[in-house]
Design a protein around this motif. Structure first.
Motif, PDB file in Angstrom:
ATOM      1  N   ASP A  56       0.878  -1.165   0.000  1.00 20.50           N
ATOM      2  CA  ASP A  56       0.000   0.000   0.000  1.00 20.50           C
ATOM      3  C   ASP A  56       0.912   1.209   0.000  1.00 20.50           C
TER       4      ASP A  56
ATOM      5  N   GLY B 102       3.110   0.425   3.074  1.00 27.55           N
ATOM      6  CA  GLY B 102       2.461  -0.352   4.126  1.00 27.55           C
ATOM      7  C   GLY B 102       2.063  -1.729   3.636  1.00 27.55           C
ATOM      8  N   ASN B 103       1.886  -2.639   4.572  1.00 27.64           N
ATOM      9  CA  ASN B 103       1.406  -3.987   4.276  1.00 27.64           C
ATOM     10  C   ASN B 103       2.211  -4.643   3.145  1.00 27.64           C
TER      11      ASN B 103
ATOM     12  N   GLY C 281       5.537  -5.890   6.797  1.00 28.80           N
ATOM     13  CA  GLY C 281       4.991  -4.740   7.517  1.00 28.80           C
ATOM     14  C   GLY C 281       5.083  -3.461   6.709  1.00 28.80           C
ATOM     15  N   SER C 282       5.569  -2.397   7.348  1.00 33.80           N
ATOM     16  CA  SER C 282       5.641  -1.078   6.717  1.00 33.80           C
ATOM     17  C   SER C 282       7.076  -0.573   6.655  1.00 33.80           C
TER      18      SER C 282
ATOM     19  N   THR D 189       9.468   3.052   5.075  1.00 31.58           N
ATOM     20  CA  THR D 189       9.398   4.413   4.556  1.00 31.58           C
ATOM     21  C   THR D 189      10.615   4.704   3.687  1.00 31.58           C
TER      22      THR D 189
ATOM     23  N   GLN E  69       5.414   6.210   2.080  1.00 36.17           N
ATOM     24  CA  GLN E  69       5.140   5.136   3.031  1.00 36.17           C
ATOM     25  C   GLN E  69       4.711   3.907   2.250  1.00 36.17           C
TER      26      GLN E  69
ATOM     27  N   SER F 239       1.680   5.198  -0.089  1.00 37.37           N
ATOM     28  CA  SER F 239       1.118   6.513   0.229  1.00 37.37           C
ATOM     29  C   SER F 239       2.177   7.576  -0.004  1.00 37.37           C
TER      30      SER F 239
END
Length: 136
Positions: A42, A53-54, A100-101, A103, A51, A44
Motif C-alpha cells: 500500500d 504499508g502492508n 509490515g511497513s 518508509t 510510506q 502513500s
C-alpha cells in the motif's frame, strides 16, 4: 504521540487522507505463465517521503527471490532504497512473507521523492520485472 509527530515531521512526512494510499505490485512469471515471485504494498505519497504499508512478498516453491523499492527525486536521482533479503523456499507450496511497513525517506531533498520503482527478482532463473509510479 508528540514524539511520533516530531519524527514524522523530521522525515518530511505530512498527513494525507487515508484514501491517498494505492495498492502497487510488481511480479515476474516464467515463460509458461507460472508466477515465480510477486511483491505488493500500500503506497502513500507523504510530504516528501513515501510510506509502503502492508508489504507482502510471494516466492514460488523451490525458488529464490528478492525485491527492491527505489525512491527518486528531480531528474531520476536515487534518494532512498529498501532491499529485501534473499528468500528461498523449499516447500512444495511456496509462500507469502509479510514485511509490515517501510518508509522511503525523501526529507533531505527539496520536493522530495517524485518517482518510486519496485523491482522483483527471480534469482533462480535470473528474471526481473520493474513497476514504476510517479507522484501526481
Amino acid at each position: 504521540m508528540l514524539s511520533v509527530l516530531t519524527t514524522m515531521a523530521s522525515l518530511g512526512v505530512g498527513a494525507l487522507p487515508a484514501s491517498a494510499a494505492q495498492v502497487v505490485s510488481s511480479s515476474y512469471s516464467h515463460a509458461g505463465g507460472a508466477l515465480a515471485t510477486k511483491v505488493t504494498a500500500d503506497l502513500s505519497w507523504l510530504n516528501r517521503s513515501v510510506q509502503l504499508g502492508n508489504v507482502q512478498f510471494y516466492v514460488m516453491p523451490s525458488h529464490c527471490a528478492r525485491f527492491n523499492f527505489w525512491g527518486y527525486w528531480g531528474k531520476g536521482r536515487e534518494v532512498a532504497d529498501i532491499y529485501s533479503e534473499r528468500i528461498c523456499t523449499t516447500s512444495s507450496t511456496g509462500g507469502w512473507y509479510s514485511f509490515g511497513s517501510e518508509t522511503l525517506d525523501g526529507s533531505s531533498r527539496v520536493g522530495g521523492i517524485s518517482k518510486v520503482a519496485i523491482d522483483v527478482i527471480d534469482e533462480t532463473h535470473n528474471g526481473m520485472n520493474t513497476f514504476t509510479t510517479y507522484r501526481e
